[in-house]
Design a protein around this motif. Structure first.
Motif, PDB file in Angstrom:
ATOM      1  N   VAL A 428       0.551  -1.590  -0.186  1.00  0.00           N
ATOM      2  CA  VAL A 428      -0.388  -0.032  -0.258  1.00  0.00           C
ATOM      3  C   VAL A 428       0.452   1.466  -0.182  1.00  0.00           C
ATOM      4  N   VAL A 429       2.264   1.501   0.363  1.00  0.00           N
ATOM      5  CA  VAL A 429       3.134   2.266   0.286  1.00  0.00           C
ATOM      6  C   VAL A 429       3.856   2.273  -0.486  1.00  0.00           C
ATOM      7  N   PRO A 430       4.267   2.696  -1.717  1.00  0.00           N
ATOM      8  CA  PRO A 430       5.346   2.696  -2.609  1.00  0.00           C
ATOM      9  C   PRO A 430       6.574   2.418  -2.208  1.00  0.00           C
ATOM     10  N   ILE A 431       6.961   0.966  -2.113  1.00  0.00           N
ATOM     11  CA  ILE A 431       9.041   0.879  -1.378  1.00  0.00           C
ATOM     12  C   ILE A 431       9.962   1.245  -2.283  1.00  0.00           C
ATOM     13  N   CYS A 432      10.016   1.438  -3.953  1.00  0.00           N
ATOM     14  CA  CYS A 432      11.354   2.031  -5.356  1.00  0.00           C
ATOM     15  C   CYS A 432      11.382   3.859  -4.686  1.00  0.00           C
ATOM     16  N   GLU A 433       9.311   3.953  -4.412  1.00  0.00           N
ATOM     17  CA  GLU A 433       9.448   5.299  -5.084  1.00  0.00           C
ATOM     18  C   GLU A 433      10.332   6.352  -3.488  1.00  0.00           C
ATOM     19  N   ILE A 434       9.597   5.593  -2.576  1.00  0.00           N
ATOM     20  CA  ILE A 434      10.631   6.112  -1.427  1.00  0.00           C
ATOM     21  C   ILE A 434      12.154   5.882  -1.009  1.00  0.00           C
ATOM     22  N   ALA A 435      12.211   4.203  -2.059  1.00  0.00           N
ATOM     23  CA  ALA A 435      14.066   4.622  -1.850  1.00  0.00           C
ATOM     24  C   ALA A 435      14.205   5.896  -2.690  1.00  0.00           C
ATOM     25  N   ASP A 436      13.610   5.970  -4.199  1.00  0.00           N
ATOM     26  CA  ASP A 436      14.281   7.618  -4.800  1.00  0.00           C
ATOM     27  C   ASP A 436      13.926   8.167  -4.008  1.00  0.00           C
ATOM     28  N   GLN A 437      13.142   9.168  -3.390  1.00  0.00           N
ATOM     29  CA  GLN A 437      13.038  10.159  -2.961  1.00  0.00           C
ATOM     30  C   GLN A 437      13.806  10.490  -1.589  1.00  0.00           C
ATOM     31  N   LYS A 438      14.344   9.234  -1.135  1.00  0.00           N
ATOM     32  CA  LYS A 438      15.295   9.822   0.014  1.00  0.00           C
ATOM     33  C   LYS A 438      16.736   9.410  -0.635  1.00  0.00           C
ATOM     34  N   GLY A 439      16.828   9.095  -1.730  1.00  0.00           N
ATOM     35  CA  GLY A 439      17.804   9.136  -2.129  1.00  0.00           C
ATOM     36  C   GLY A 439      18.878   7.382  -1.588  1.00  0.00           C
ATOM     37  N   ILE A 440      18.047   6.351  -1.990  1.00  0.00           N
ATOM     38  CA  ILE A 440      18.748   5.093  -1.018  1.00  0.00           C
ATOM     39  C   ILE A 440      18.815   4.647  -2.739  1.00  0.00           C
ATOM     40  N   ASP A 441      20.708   3.918  -2.835  1.00  0.00           N
ATOM     41  CA  ASP A 441      20.314   2.509  -3.469  1.00  0.00           C
ATOM     42  C   ASP A 441      20.327   1.637  -3.476  1.00  0.00           C
TER      43      ASP A 441
END
Length: 446
Positions: A428-441
Protein backbone atom coordinates in the motif's frame (compact mmCIF):
# COMPACT_ATOMS: atom_id res chain seq x y z
CA UNK A 1 33.06 6.96 7.01
CA UNK A 2 34.41 4.67 4.27
CA UNK A 3 32.46 3.56 1.20
CA UNK A 4 31.90 0.01 2.52
CA UNK A 5 30.25 1.29 5.72
CA UNK A 6 28.07 3.76 3.78
CA UNK A 7 27.01 1.04 1.31
CA UNK A 8 26.11 -1.29 4.19
CA UNK A 9 23.91 1.37 5.84
CA UNK A 10 22.15 2.06 2.54
CA UNK A 11 21.42 -1.63 1.98
CA UNK A 12 20.15 -2.02 5.55
CA UNK A 13 17.83 0.98 5.23
CA UNK A 14 16.36 -0.45 2.03
CA UNK A 15 15.98 -3.80 3.76
CA UNK A 16 14.07 -2.09 6.57
CA UNK A 17 11.90 -0.32 4.02
CA UNK A 18 11.01 -3.64 2.41
CA UNK A 19 10.38 -5.39 5.72
CA UNK A 20 8.15 -2.65 7.12
CA UNK A 21 5.96 -2.46 4.03
CA UNK A 22 5.82 -6.16 3.11
CA UNK A 23 5.34 -7.52 6.65
CA UNK A 24 1.58 -6.77 6.91
CA UNK A 25 0.98 -8.51 3.58
CA UNK A 26 2.50 -11.75 4.86
CA UNK A 27 1.06 -11.93 8.36
CA UNK A 28 -2.09 -10.03 9.27
CA UNK A 29 -4.75 -12.28 10.77
CA UNK A 30 -7.03 -9.37 11.57
CA UNK A 31 -7.17 -8.44 7.89
CA UNK A 32 -8.16 -11.98 6.95
CA UNK A 33 -10.99 -11.95 9.51
CA UNK A 34 -12.16 -8.64 8.07
CA UNK A 35 -12.25 -10.22 4.59
CA UNK A 36 -14.34 -13.12 5.92
CA UNK A 37 -16.76 -10.63 7.50
CA UNK A 38 -17.12 -8.64 4.26
CA UNK A 39 -17.65 -11.80 2.19
CA UNK A 40 -20.38 -12.89 4.63
CA UNK A 41 -22.11 -9.50 4.38
CA UNK A 42 -21.92 -9.62 0.58
CA UNK A 43 -23.33 -13.16 0.51
CA UNK A 44 -26.29 -12.19 2.71
CA UNK A 45 -27.03 -8.99 0.80
CA UNK A 46 -26.76 -10.76 -2.56
CA UNK A 47 -29.93 -12.59 -1.58
CA UNK A 48 -31.72 -9.23 -1.41
CA UNK A 49 -30.58 -8.43 -4.93
CA UNK A 50 -31.79 -11.85 -6.07
CA UNK A 51 -35.24 -11.00 -4.69
CA UNK A 52 -35.17 -7.71 -6.60
CA UNK A 53 -34.06 -9.48 -9.77
CA UNK A 54 -36.77 -12.12 -9.36
CA UNK A 55 -39.70 -9.86 -8.40
CA UNK A 56 -38.72 -6.62 -10.12
CA UNK A 57 -38.08 -3.07 -8.92
CA UNK A 58 -41.50 -3.05 -7.24
CA UNK A 59 -39.80 -4.47 -4.13
CA UNK A 60 -37.94 -1.17 -3.78
CA UNK A 61 -39.38 2.16 -2.66
CA UNK A 62 -39.09 3.60 -6.17
CA UNK A 63 -42.29 4.45 -8.03
CA UNK A 64 -43.39 6.50 -11.05
CA UNK A 65 -42.34 9.83 -9.53
CA UNK A 66 -39.19 8.86 -7.63
CA UNK A 67 -37.67 6.60 -10.26
CA UNK A 68 -34.15 7.48 -9.09
CA UNK A 69 -33.78 6.56 -5.45
CA UNK A 70 -31.13 5.28 -3.11
CA UNK A 71 -29.18 3.57 -5.89
CA UNK A 72 -28.54 6.72 -7.93
CA UNK A 73 -27.56 8.62 -4.77
CA UNK A 74 -25.05 5.81 -4.13
CA UNK A 75 -23.82 6.01 -7.72
CA UNK A 76 -23.09 9.73 -7.46
CA UNK A 77 -21.36 9.16 -4.11
CA UNK A 78 -19.13 6.36 -5.42
CA UNK A 79 -18.15 8.38 -8.47
CA UNK A 80 -17.31 11.31 -6.17
CA UNK A 81 -15.01 9.32 -3.90
CA UNK A 82 -13.23 7.76 -6.89
CA UNK A 83 -12.02 11.19 -8.00
CA UNK A 84 -9.41 11.20 -5.20
CA UNK A 85 -7.07 9.17 -7.43
CA UNK A 86 -7.00 11.92 -10.03
CA UNK A 87 -6.60 14.65 -7.38
CA UNK A 88 -3.69 13.07 -5.50
CA UNK A 89 -1.78 10.99 -8.04
CA UNK A 90 -2.28 13.17 -11.09
CA UNK A 91 -2.90 16.82 -10.25
CA UNK A 92 -0.55 16.95 -7.25
CA UNK A 93 1.79 14.47 -8.94
CA UNK A 94 2.11 16.64 -12.05
CA UNK A 95 2.79 19.62 -9.78
CA UNK A 96 5.65 17.54 -8.28
CA UNK A 97 4.31 17.72 -4.73
CA UNK A 98 6.65 15.27 -3.01
CA UNK A 99 4.72 14.60 0.23
CA UNK A 100 2.07 12.59 -1.65
CA UNK A 101 4.48 9.73 -2.43
CA UNK A 102 3.59 7.44 0.53
CA UNK A 103 -0.18 7.96 0.11
CA UNK A 104 -0.58 8.07 -3.67
CA UNK A 105 -1.06 4.31 -3.99
CA UNK A 106 -3.77 4.29 -1.31
CA UNK A 107 -5.55 7.01 -3.31
CA UNK A 108 -5.36 4.92 -6.48
CA UNK A 109 -6.65 1.80 -4.70
CA UNK A 110 -9.66 3.81 -3.47
CA UNK A 111 -10.20 5.20 -6.97
CA UNK A 112 -10.19 1.77 -8.63
CA UNK A 113 -12.48 0.21 -6.02
CA UNK A 114 -15.07 2.99 -5.97
CA UNK A 115 -15.29 3.62 -9.71
CA UNK A 116 -15.64 -0.14 -10.34
CA UNK A 117 -18.51 -0.36 -7.85
CA UNK A 118 -20.05 2.85 -9.27
CA UNK A 119 -20.48 1.07 -12.59
CA UNK A 120 -21.97 -1.93 -10.80
CA UNK A 121 -24.46 0.27 -8.90
CA UNK A 122 -25.99 1.37 -12.20
CA UNK A 123 -26.57 -2.28 -13.09
CA UNK A 124 -28.08 -2.89 -9.65
CA UNK A 125 -30.51 -0.05 -10.39
CA UNK A 126 -31.78 -1.75 -13.56
CA UNK A 127 -34.83 -3.98 -13.56
CA UNK A 128 -33.39 -5.84 -16.57
CA UNK A 129 -29.59 -5.82 -16.15
CA UNK A 130 -29.29 -8.21 -19.10
CA UNK A 131 -30.14 -5.26 -21.32
CA UNK A 132 -27.17 -3.15 -20.25
CA UNK A 133 -25.36 -4.18 -23.43
CA UNK A 134 -28.04 -2.31 -25.40
CA UNK A 135 -26.53 0.94 -24.14
CA UNK A 136 -23.43 0.14 -26.18
CA UNK A 137 -25.20 -1.46 -29.15
CA UNK A 138 -28.06 1.01 -29.56
CA UNK A 139 -26.79 3.97 -27.53
CA UNK A 140 -27.33 7.43 -29.00
CA UNK A 141 -24.60 10.06 -28.91
CA UNK A 142 -27.20 12.61 -27.80
CA UNK A 143 -27.76 10.69 -24.55
CA UNK A 144 -25.69 11.72 -21.48
CA UNK A 145 -26.14 8.12 -20.25
CA UNK A 146 -23.90 6.88 -23.08
CA UNK A 147 -21.34 9.54 -22.19
CA UNK A 148 -21.46 8.45 -18.56
CA UNK A 149 -20.84 4.78 -19.40
CA UNK A 150 -17.96 5.79 -21.66
CA UNK A 151 -16.14 8.04 -19.17
CA UNK A 152 -16.64 5.62 -16.26
CA UNK A 153 -15.13 2.77 -18.26
CA UNK A 154 -12.26 4.96 -19.46
CA UNK A 155 -11.57 6.26 -15.96
CA UNK A 156 -11.55 2.72 -14.56
CA UNK A 157 -9.05 1.56 -17.20
CA UNK A 158 -6.68 4.52 -16.71
CA UNK A 159 -6.96 4.32 -12.90
CA UNK A 160 -6.11 0.62 -13.01
CA UNK A 161 -3.08 1.33 -15.17
CA UNK A 162 -2.02 4.15 -12.83
CA UNK A 163 -2.23 1.68 -9.96
CA UNK A 164 -0.28 -1.09 -11.69
CA UNK A 165 2.46 0.76 -13.61
CA UNK A 166 4.04 2.60 -10.65
CA UNK A 167 3.82 -0.70 -8.76
CA UNK A 168 5.91 -2.68 -11.27
CA UNK A 169 9.26 -2.18 -9.43
CA UNK A 170 7.61 -3.14 -6.13
CA UNK A 171 6.07 -6.24 -7.69
CA UNK A 172 9.51 -7.29 -8.88
CA UNK A 173 10.59 -7.08 -5.25
CA UNK A 174 7.48 -8.98 -4.10
CA UNK A 175 8.29 -11.75 -6.57
CA UNK A 176 11.56 -12.35 -4.75
CA UNK A 177 10.70 -11.44 -1.16
CA UNK A 178 7.19 -12.90 -0.73
CA UNK A 179 8.34 -16.48 -0.26
CA UNK A 180 5.20 -17.55 1.64
CA UNK A 181 2.84 -16.30 -1.06
CA UNK A 182 0.57 -18.78 -2.80
CA UNK A 183 1.66 -20.13 -6.22
CA UNK A 184 -1.13 -18.14 -7.90
CA UNK A 185 -0.02 -14.91 -6.23
CA UNK A 186 3.61 -15.56 -7.16
CA UNK A 187 2.51 -15.97 -10.75
CA UNK A 188 0.61 -12.68 -10.55
CA UNK A 189 3.75 -10.94 -9.26
CA UNK A 190 5.80 -12.53 -12.03
CA UNK A 191 3.39 -11.46 -14.78
CA UNK A 192 2.76 -7.92 -13.54
CA UNK A 193 6.44 -7.18 -12.83
CA UNK A 194 7.13 -7.60 -16.58
CA UNK A 195 10.72 -8.67 -15.94
CA UNK A 196 11.60 -5.28 -14.44
CA UNK A 197 15.18 -4.98 -13.15
CA UNK A 198 15.44 -1.18 -12.76
CA UNK A 199 17.79 -0.60 -15.68
CA UNK A 200 18.10 3.06 -16.77
CA UNK A 201 16.08 2.40 -19.94
CA UNK A 202 13.31 0.59 -18.06
CA UNK A 203 13.17 3.35 -15.46
CA UNK A 204 12.96 6.04 -18.15
CA UNK A 205 10.22 4.32 -20.20
CA UNK A 206 8.18 3.44 -17.12
CA UNK A 207 8.15 7.00 -15.80
CA UNK A 208 7.30 8.33 -19.27
CA UNK A 209 4.25 6.05 -19.45
CA UNK A 210 3.17 6.98 -15.92
CA UNK A 211 3.45 10.69 -16.67
CA UNK A 212 1.41 10.26 -19.86
CA UNK A 213 -1.36 8.53 -17.90
CA UNK A 214 -1.24 11.25 -15.24
CA UNK A 215 -1.93 13.82 -17.93
CA UNK A 216 -4.67 11.74 -19.61
CA UNK A 217 -6.61 11.01 -16.45
CA UNK A 218 -7.10 14.69 -15.55
CA UNK A 219 -9.64 15.47 -18.34
CA UNK A 220 -11.21 12.03 -17.94
CA UNK A 221 -11.53 12.50 -14.17
CA UNK A 222 -13.11 15.91 -14.63
CA UNK A 223 -15.39 14.48 -17.32
CA UNK A 224 -16.63 11.58 -15.19
CA UNK A 225 -18.24 13.88 -12.64
CA UNK A 226 -19.16 16.60 -15.09
CA UNK A 227 -21.06 14.11 -17.25
CA UNK A 228 -22.72 12.67 -14.14
CA UNK A 229 -23.88 16.17 -13.26
CA UNK A 230 -25.26 16.60 -16.79
CA UNK A 231 -27.58 13.64 -16.18
CA UNK A 232 -29.29 15.94 -13.70
CA UNK A 233 -28.67 19.40 -15.16
CA UNK A 234 -29.87 18.53 -18.67
CA UNK A 235 -33.44 18.40 -17.32
CA UNK A 236 -35.86 21.21 -16.44
CA UNK A 237 -36.53 19.92 -12.92
CA UNK A 238 -36.36 22.44 -10.07
CA UNK A 239 -33.18 21.86 -8.09
CA UNK A 240 -31.30 20.37 -11.05
CA UNK A 241 -31.84 23.06 -13.68
CA UNK A 242 -28.54 24.88 -13.15
CA UNK A 243 -25.40 25.52 -15.17
CA UNK A 244 -22.97 25.15 -12.25
CA UNK A 245 -23.64 21.47 -11.56
CA UNK A 246 -20.46 20.36 -13.40
CA UNK A 247 -17.87 22.24 -11.30
CA UNK A 248 -20.13 21.92 -8.25
CA UNK A 249 -20.05 18.11 -8.49
CA UNK A 250 -16.29 18.10 -9.11
CA UNK A 251 -15.64 20.28 -6.04
CA UNK A 252 -17.87 18.02 -3.91
CA UNK A 253 -16.04 14.96 -5.25
CA UNK A 254 -12.68 16.37 -4.15
CA UNK A 255 -14.08 16.86 -0.63
CA UNK A 256 -15.55 13.34 -0.35
CA UNK A 257 -12.50 11.69 -1.93
CA UNK A 258 -10.05 13.52 0.32
CA UNK A 259 -12.01 12.51 3.42
CA UNK A 260 -12.07 8.86 2.30
CA UNK A 261 -8.31 8.97 1.76
CA UNK A 262 -7.69 10.35 5.25
CA UNK A 263 -9.74 7.52 6.81
CA UNK A 264 -7.83 4.93 4.76
CA UNK A 265 -4.50 6.53 5.69
CA UNK A 266 -5.38 6.28 9.38
CA UNK A 267 -6.43 2.65 9.06
CA UNK A 268 -3.24 1.57 7.26
CA UNK A 269 -1.03 3.68 9.51
CA UNK A 270 -2.41 2.02 12.66
CA UNK A 271 -3.13 -1.53 11.49
CA UNK A 272 -0.14 -1.90 9.16
CA UNK A 273 2.23 -0.14 11.63
CA UNK A 274 3.30 2.38 8.98
CA UNK A 275 3.82 5.38 11.30
CA UNK A 276 7.32 5.92 9.85
CA UNK A 277 5.90 6.39 6.34
CA UNK A 278 2.39 7.81 6.81
CA UNK A 279 3.38 10.49 9.28
CA UNK A 280 1.68 13.36 11.09
CA UNK A 281 2.96 15.59 8.28
CA UNK A 282 0.77 13.76 5.75
CA UNK A 283 -2.34 14.24 7.87
CA UNK A 284 -1.47 17.90 8.34
CA UNK A 285 -1.05 18.38 4.58
CA UNK A 286 -4.28 16.52 3.84
CA UNK A 287 -6.05 18.72 6.39
CA UNK A 288 -4.88 21.84 4.59
CA UNK A 289 -5.91 20.34 1.25
CA UNK A 290 -9.36 19.52 2.63
CA UNK A 291 -9.80 23.08 3.88
CA UNK A 292 -8.99 24.35 0.38
CA UNK A 293 -11.41 22.04 -1.43
CA UNK A 294 -14.11 22.60 1.22
CA UNK A 295 -13.87 26.35 0.67
CA UNK A 296 -14.34 25.86 -3.08
CA UNK A 297 -17.26 23.52 -2.41
CA UNK A 298 -18.79 26.05 0.01
CA UNK A 299 -18.60 28.69 -2.71
CA UNK A 300 -20.56 26.47 -5.11
CA UNK A 301 -23.08 25.60 -2.41
CA UNK A 302 -23.78 29.29 -1.86
CA UNK A 303 -24.18 29.76 -5.62
CA UNK A 304 -26.47 26.76 -5.94
CA UNK A 305 -29.06 28.17 -3.55
CA UNK A 306 -28.50 31.94 -3.59
CA UNK A 307 -29.37 32.44 -7.27
CA UNK A 308 -32.67 30.51 -7.36
CA UNK A 309 -33.49 31.84 -3.88
CA UNK A 310 -33.04 35.43 -5.10
CA UNK A 311 -35.25 34.90 -8.18
CA UNK A 312 -37.64 32.58 -6.28
CA UNK A 313 -39.58 31.13 -9.18
CA UNK A 314 -42.68 29.26 -8.10
CA UNK A 315 -41.19 25.79 -8.58
CA UNK A 316 -37.89 26.74 -6.95
CA UNK A 317 -39.79 28.29 -4.03
CA UNK A 318 -41.46 24.98 -3.16
CA UNK A 319 -38.21 23.07 -3.54
CA UNK A 320 -36.08 25.47 -1.48
CA UNK A 321 -38.62 25.81 1.32
CA UNK A 322 -38.76 22.02 1.64
CA UNK A 323 -34.95 21.90 1.86
CA UNK A 324 -34.49 24.84 4.22
CA UNK A 325 -37.53 24.58 6.51
CA UNK A 326 -39.54 21.51 5.50
CA UNK A 327 -39.22 17.76 5.82
CA UNK A 328 -35.68 17.72 4.38
CA UNK A 329 -34.30 20.53 6.55
CA UNK A 330 -32.56 18.34 9.17
CA UNK A 331 -30.78 16.24 6.56
CA UNK A 332 -29.92 19.27 4.41
CA UNK A 333 -28.52 21.47 7.18
CA UNK A 334 -26.71 18.54 8.83
CA UNK A 335 -24.91 17.74 5.58
CA UNK A 336 -23.91 21.38 5.15
CA UNK A 337 -22.80 21.83 8.75
CA UNK A 338 -20.92 18.57 9.33
CA UNK A 339 -19.70 18.10 5.77
CA UNK A 340 -18.48 21.59 5.00
CA UNK A 341 -18.76 24.44 7.50
CA UNK A 342 -17.51 22.76 10.70
CA UNK A 343 -14.63 20.90 8.96
CA UNK A 344 -13.35 24.23 7.60
CA UNK A 345 -13.54 25.90 11.02
CA UNK A 346 -11.91 22.97 12.83
CA UNK A 347 -9.15 22.09 10.37
CA UNK A 348 -7.88 25.65 10.18
CA UNK A 349 -6.56 24.87 13.68
CA UNK A 350 -3.44 22.70 13.55
CA UNK A 351 -4.60 20.61 16.54
CA UNK A 352 -7.42 19.18 14.45
CA UNK A 353 -5.05 18.17 11.66
CA UNK A 354 -3.51 15.45 13.83
CA UNK A 355 -4.23 11.83 12.79
CA UNK A 356 -7.07 10.98 15.20
CA UNK A 357 -9.00 14.30 15.07
CA UNK A 358 -8.82 14.63 11.29
CA UNK A 359 -9.88 11.00 10.86
CA UNK A 360 -13.00 11.62 12.98
CA UNK A 361 -13.75 14.82 11.06
CA UNK A 362 -13.32 12.91 7.79
CA UNK A 363 -15.85 10.28 8.90
CA UNK A 364 -18.42 13.06 9.38
CA UNK A 365 -17.48 14.54 6.01
CA UNK A 366 -17.98 11.18 4.26
CA UNK A 367 -21.37 10.60 5.92
CA UNK A 368 -22.44 14.15 5.11
CA UNK A 369 -21.29 13.72 1.50
CA UNK A 370 -23.55 10.69 1.13
CA UNK A 371 -26.56 12.48 2.66
CA UNK A 372 -25.89 15.47 0.41
CA UNK A 373 -26.17 13.22 -2.67
CA UNK A 374 -29.39 11.78 -1.27
CA UNK A 375 -30.76 15.30 -0.83
CA UNK A 376 -29.75 16.19 -4.39
CA UNK A 377 -31.58 13.19 -5.90
CA UNK A 378 -34.79 12.59 -3.94
CA UNK A 379 -36.46 15.95 -3.08
CA UNK A 380 -36.24 17.17 -6.68
CA UNK A 381 -38.08 14.09 -7.95
CA UNK A 382 -40.80 14.59 -5.36
CA UNK A 383 -41.49 18.07 -6.79
CA UNK A 384 -42.44 17.56 -10.45
CA UNK A 385 -43.78 20.42 -12.55
CA UNK A 386 -47.23 18.85 -12.84
CA UNK A 387 -49.27 18.22 -9.69
CA UNK A 388 -49.08 14.76 -8.17
CA UNK A 389 -52.68 13.56 -8.34
CA UNK A 390 -54.80 10.43 -8.78
CA UNK A 391 -52.04 8.17 -7.42
CA UNK A 392 -51.77 6.12 -4.21
CA UNK A 393 -50.46 7.99 -1.17
CA UNK A 394 -47.19 6.03 -1.09
CA UNK A 395 -46.36 7.43 -4.56
CA UNK A 396 -46.12 10.89 -2.98
CA UNK A 397 -43.32 9.90 -0.62
CA UNK A 398 -40.13 7.91 -0.90
CA UNK A 399 -38.69 5.59 1.74
CA UNK A 400 -36.00 3.05 0.78
CA UNK A 401 -37.18 -0.51 1.31
CA UNK A 402 -35.18 -3.13 3.21
CA UNK A 403 -34.20 -4.58 -0.18
CA UNK A 404 -32.72 -1.26 -1.29
CA UNK A 405 -30.86 -0.82 1.97
CA UNK A 406 -29.45 -4.36 1.74
CA UNK A 407 -28.30 -3.87 -1.85
CA UNK A 408 -26.72 -0.57 -0.78
CA UNK A 409 -24.84 -2.36 2.00
CA UNK A 410 -23.76 -4.87 -0.66
CA UNK A 411 -22.19 -2.11 -2.78
CA UNK A 412 -20.32 -0.58 0.17
CA UNK A 413 -19.10 -3.99 1.37
CA UNK A 414 -17.91 -4.81 -2.14
CA UNK A 415 -15.93 -1.55 -2.38
CA UNK A 416 -14.32 -2.23 1.00
CA UNK A 417 -13.55 -5.81 -0.04
CA UNK A 418 -11.79 -4.66 -3.21
CA UNK A 419 -9.69 -2.19 -1.19
CA UNK A 420 -8.88 -4.86 1.42
CA UNK A 421 -7.87 -7.50 -1.12
CA UNK A 422 -5.71 -5.07 -3.07
CA UNK A 423 -4.06 -4.00 0.20
CA UNK A 424 -3.52 -7.65 1.08
CA UNK A 425 -1.73 -8.65 -2.14
CA UNK A 426 -0.03 -5.36 -3.09
CA UNK A 427 2.17 -2.96 -1.07
CA UNK A 428 0.00 0.00 0.00
CA UNK A 429 3.06 2.24 0.33
CA UNK A 430 5.45 2.47 -2.65
CA UNK A 431 8.79 0.88 -1.76
CA UNK A 432 10.94 1.98 -4.70
CA UNK A 433 9.40 5.46 -5.00
CA UNK A 434 10.20 6.19 -1.34
CA UNK A 435 13.71 4.81 -1.84
CA UNK A 436 14.19 7.10 -4.85
CA UNK A 437 12.83 10.06 -2.89
CA UNK A 438 15.19 9.42 0.03
CA UNK A 439 18.17 8.83 -2.26
CA UNK A 440 18.58 5.16 -1.28
CA UNK A 441 20.34 3.01 -3.86
CA UNK A 442 18.82 -0.40 -4.53
CA UNK A 443 18.98 -3.26 -6.94
CA UNK A 444 16.22 -5.44 -8.31
CA UNK A 445 17.37 -8.89 -9.37
CA UNK A 446 15.61 -10.94 -12.01
Amino acid sequence: MNDNTKSKETILSFEKLKQDILRPMQNHKGLELWIVFLVTVIAVCTWAYYVQLRDGLGVTGMRDYVSWGLYIANFVFFVAVSLVGMLISSILGLLKVDWITPISRIAEIIAVAFVAVAGLVIILDMGRPDRVVNVLIHGRFQSPILWDVTVITTYLVISTLLLILPMIPDLAICKKEMKNASPILKKVYNILSFGYTNTPEQHKHLHKMIRTLMVLIVPVGLAIHTVTSWLFAATLRNGWDTTIFGPYFVAGAFVAGSAALVVAMYFFRVNYKLQDYITDLHFDKMGKLMVAVCLVYLYFNVNEFLVPGYKMKSGDSVHLKELFFGSWAIMFWSSQLFGNILPIILMVNKRFRKPMPIMIISLFVIASAWFKRYVIVIPTMLHPHLPVQNVPDHFKHYFPSSIEISVTVLSFALALLIITVLAKIFPVVPICEIADQKGIDYKIEE
